[in-house]
Design a protein around this motif. Structure first.
Motif, PDB file in Angstrom:
ATOM      1  N   LEU A 152      -1.327   0.031   6.131  1.00  0.00           N
ATOM      2  CA  LEU A 152      -0.827  -0.350   4.661  1.00  0.00           C
ATOM      3  C   LEU A 152       0.347   0.609   4.530  1.00  0.00           C
ATOM      4  CD1 LEU A 152      -3.790  -1.564   2.762  1.00  0.00           C
ATOM      5  CD2 LEU A 152      -1.964  -2.909   3.260  1.00  0.00           C
ATOM      6  N   LEU A 153       0.195   1.685   4.837  1.00  0.00           N
ATOM      7  CA  LEU A 153       1.171   2.792   4.803  1.00  0.00           C
ATOM      8  C   LEU A 153       2.492   2.472   5.518  1.00  0.00           C
ATOM      9  CD1 LEU A 153      -0.663   6.302   4.941  1.00  0.00           C
ATOM     10  CD2 LEU A 153       0.299   5.278   3.073  1.00  0.00           C
ATOM     11  N   ILE A 154       2.271   1.907   6.648  1.00  0.00           N
ATOM     12  CA  ILE A 154       3.374   1.609   7.672  1.00  0.00           C
ATOM     13  C   ILE A 154       4.189   0.252   6.833  1.00  0.00           C
ATOM     14  CG2 ILE A 154       4.046   0.636   9.806  1.00  0.00           C
ATOM     15  CD1 ILE A 154       1.710   2.437  11.040  1.00  0.00           C
ATOM     16  N   ASP A 155       3.293  -0.588   6.455  1.00  0.00           N
ATOM     17  CA  ASP A 155       3.756  -1.921   5.875  1.00  0.00           C
ATOM     18  C   ASP A 155       4.472  -1.438   4.379  1.00  0.00           C
ATOM     19  OD1 ASP A 155       3.699  -4.832   5.087  1.00  0.00           O
ATOM     20  OD2 ASP A 155       2.742  -4.013   3.432  1.00  0.00           O
ATOM     21  N   PHE A 156       4.117  -0.461   3.846  1.00  0.00           N
ATOM     22  CA  PHE A 156       4.772  -0.053   2.533  1.00  0.00           C
ATOM     23  C   PHE A 156       6.004   0.692   2.806  1.00  0.00           C
ATOM     24  CE2 PHE A 156       4.198   2.623  -1.453  1.00  0.00           C
ATOM     25  CZ  PHE A 156       4.834   1.706  -2.373  1.00  0.00           C
ATOM     26  N   ILE A 157       6.040   1.502   3.740  1.00  0.00           N
ATOM     27  CA  ILE A 157       7.228   2.379   4.080  1.00  0.00           C
ATOM     28  C   ILE A 157       8.248   1.321   4.683  1.00  0.00           C
ATOM     29  CG2 ILE A 157       6.969   2.622   6.574  1.00  0.00           C
ATOM     30  CD1 ILE A 157       8.114   5.309   3.781  1.00  0.00           C
ATOM     31  N   ASN A 158       8.221   0.109   5.155  1.00  0.00           N
ATOM     32  CA  ASN A 158       8.956  -0.777   5.558  1.00  0.00           C
ATOM     33  C   ASN A 158       9.210  -1.863   4.498  1.00  0.00           C
ATOM     34  OD1 ASN A 158       9.628  -0.709   8.634  1.00  0.00           O
ATOM     35  ND2 ASN A 158       7.522  -0.561   8.514  1.00  0.00           N
ATOM     36  N   GLN A 159       8.980  -1.744   3.106  1.00  0.00           N
ATOM     37  CA  GLN A 159       9.238  -2.480   2.081  1.00  0.00           C
ATOM     38  C   GLN A 159      10.587  -1.854   1.798  1.00  0.00           C
ATOM     39  OE1 GLN A 159       7.743  -5.227   0.947  1.00  0.00           O
ATOM     40  NE2 GLN A 159       6.019  -4.984   2.057  1.00  0.00           N
ATOM     41  N   PRO A 160      11.388  -2.773   0.852  1.00  0.00           N
ATOM     42  CA  PRO A 160      12.837  -2.058   0.168  1.00  0.00           C
ATOM     43  C   PRO A 160      12.211  -1.130  -0.715  1.00  0.00           C
ATOM     44  CG  PRO A 160      12.647  -4.732   0.328  1.00  0.00           C
ATOM     45  CD  PRO A 160      11.469  -4.076   0.573  1.00  0.00           C
ATOM     46  N   ASN A 162      13.493  -0.616  -3.723  1.00  0.00           N
ATOM     47  CA  ASN A 162      13.202  -0.881  -5.061  1.00  0.00           C
ATOM     48  C   ASN A 162      11.591  -1.291  -5.296  1.00  0.00           C
ATOM     49  OD1 ASN A 162      13.220  -3.137  -3.623  1.00  0.00           O
ATOM     50  ND2 ASN A 162      14.600  -4.138  -5.310  1.00  0.00           N
ATOM     51  N   ILE A 163      11.235  -1.716  -4.232  1.00  0.00           N
ATOM     52  CA  ILE A 163       9.535  -1.982  -4.249  1.00  0.00           C
ATOM     53  C   ILE A 163       8.695  -0.605  -4.115  1.00  0.00           C
ATOM     54  CG2 ILE A 163       7.672  -3.135  -3.141  1.00  0.00           C
ATOM     55  CD1 ILE A 163       9.501  -5.498  -2.405  1.00  0.00           C
ATOM     56  N   ARG A 164       9.115   0.163  -3.125  1.00  0.00           N
ATOM     57  CA  ARG A 164       8.292   1.430  -2.969  1.00  0.00           C
ATOM     58  C   ARG A 164       8.405   2.263  -4.251  1.00  0.00           C
ATOM     59  NH1 ARG A 164      10.240   4.743   0.585  1.00  0.00           N
ATOM     60  NH2 ARG A 164      12.368   3.557   1.382  1.00  0.00           N
ATOM     61  N   HIS A 165       9.539   2.413  -5.071  1.00  0.00           N
ATOM     62  CA  HIS A 165       9.723   3.046  -6.053  1.00  0.00           C
ATOM     63  C   HIS A 165       9.275   2.631  -7.219  1.00  0.00           C
ATOM     64  CE1 HIS A 165      13.196   6.060  -4.272  1.00  0.00           C
ATOM     65  NE2 HIS A 165      12.109   5.769  -3.235  1.00  0.00           N
ATOM     66  N   SER A 166       8.528   1.464  -7.274  1.00  0.00           N
ATOM     67  CA  SER A 166       7.970   0.598  -8.357  1.00  0.00           C
ATOM     68  C   SER A 166       6.558   0.797  -8.457  1.00  0.00           C
ATOM     69  CB  SER A 166       8.623  -0.873  -8.449  1.00  0.00           C
ATOM     70  OG  SER A 166       7.840  -1.507  -7.562  1.00  0.00           O
ATOM     71  N   ILE A 167       5.884   1.258  -7.597  1.00  0.00           N
ATOM     72  CA  ILE A 167       4.389   1.388  -7.548  1.00  0.00           C
ATOM     73  C   ILE A 167       4.060   2.539  -6.635  1.00  0.00           C
ATOM     74  CG2 ILE A 167       4.177  -0.220  -5.340  1.00  0.00           C
ATOM     75  CD1 ILE A 167       1.779  -1.190  -6.661  1.00  0.00           C
ATOM     76  N   THR A 168       2.891   3.325  -7.120  1.00  0.00           N
ATOM     77  CA  THR A 168       2.450   4.500  -6.523  1.00  0.00           C
ATOM     78  C   THR A 168       1.766   3.987  -4.911  1.00  0.00           C
ATOM     79  OG1 THR A 168       0.240   4.483  -7.168  1.00  0.00           O
ATOM     80  CG2 THR A 168       2.091   5.766  -8.515  1.00  0.00           C
ATOM     81  N   VAL A 169       1.775   4.810  -4.023  1.00  0.00           N
ATOM     82  CA  VAL A 169       1.221   4.610  -2.814  1.00  0.00           C
ATOM     83  C   VAL A 169      -0.361   4.232  -3.004  1.00  0.00           C
ATOM     84  CG1 VAL A 169       1.133   6.970  -2.242  1.00  0.00           C
ATOM     85  CG2 VAL A 169       1.059   5.285  -0.277  1.00  0.00           C
ATOM     86  N   GLU A 170      -0.909   5.093  -3.742  1.00  0.00           N
ATOM     87  CA  GLU A 170      -2.478   4.904  -3.783  1.00  0.00           C
ATOM     88  C   GLU A 170      -2.674   3.508  -4.325  1.00  0.00           C
ATOM     89  OE1 GLU A 170      -5.123   4.350  -7.178  1.00  0.00           O
ATOM     90  OE2 GLU A 170      -3.125   5.314  -7.321  1.00  0.00           O
ATOM     91  N   ARG A 171      -2.040   2.981  -5.603  1.00  0.00           N
ATOM     92  CA  ARG A 171      -2.156   1.660  -5.955  1.00  0.00           C
ATOM     93  C   ARG A 171      -2.016   0.559  -4.917  1.00  0.00           C
ATOM     94  NH1 ARG A 171       1.685  -0.686 -11.063  1.00  0.00           N
ATOM     95  NH2 ARG A 171       0.639  -2.922 -10.961  1.00  0.00           N
TER      96      ARG A 171
END
Length: 214
Positions: A152-160, A162-171
């Motif tokens: 999920l971390l790898i998936d998250f870092i590959n998001q644009p 604007n998506i990564r900055h709209s939600i905390t990594v924990e959430r």
């Protein structure tokens, strides 16, 4: 040469090449509206199954009763005419941030597909969607909590951004898995302490490296 995991991750994060064509053909004569963040939509209204044409923005797909996010769909995208969003399972969708969307019936969508002979395009698009769902499920049901979180971390870092900055990594991790919040925070703290990841105010800024095991 890229390893298998990298190839799979790229496949999960690249939009379907057939979505744009389907969106263009289905959008003719359809009225689009701008919706604010967190706008919720019904996948079914009085027995009518809805299709959602996403021309700009992003949509979260959630599964009740636990509101687990199973997918983020970024524009261009179409939701609803594939059986993922059916009355057999209680799904909810909502806008992640401001999005441009048109809502049509699934019956209308299939009518256009038949009229314009788009069945081959539809089938190829549906195959990609089905494969992505299978792979995502495979990753989030991995045998250890760390393996699930690592994916999920790898998936998250590959998001644009604007998506990564709209939600905390924990959430982001908790909404997409069955991991406990305390367990997620403990692993994230260990990764941050080891300089494997960079987090600022809960936002994932970067990944330096992720060990296979922790």
């Amino acid at each position: 040469m890229k390893d298998k995991r990298t190839i799979i991750q790229e496949f999960l994060n690249v939009p379907s090449p057939y979505a744009q064509e389907l969106l263009r053909e289905l959008s003719e004569g359809v009225k689009f509206k701008i919706y604010p963040p967190r706008t919720r939509f019904n996948t079914e209204d009085n027995g009518r199954h809805n299709c959602f044409l996403l021309r700009a923005g992003a949509i979260n797909i959630c599964a009740d009763p636990n509101d687990r996010v199973i997918s983020i769909q970024q524009a261009p995208a179409i939701l609803g005419f594939i059986t993922l969003l059916s009355s057999a399972v209680d799904f909810r969708i909502y806008t992640l941030f401001e999005s441009e969307i048109a809502v049509i019936s699934r019956e209308k969508a299939f009518s256009v597909i038949a009229e314009k002979n788009l069945w081959e395009t539809y089938a190829k698009h549906a195959e990609i969607v089905a494969n992505r769902l299978y792979l995502q499920n495979m990753f989030i049901t991995a045998p250890t909590s760390y393996e699930v979180l690592r994916h999920l971390l790898i998936d998250f870092i590959n998001q644009p951004v604007n998506i990564r900055h709209s939600i905390t990594v924990e959430r982001y991790v908790c909404e997409r898995s069955k991991l406990s919040r305390s367990g997620v925070l403990k692993i994230l703290a260990k990764l941050k302490e080891g300089n494997h990841i960079v987090i600022e105010k809960g936002i994932l800024i970067g990944i330096n490296d992720l060990p296979v095991d922790l």
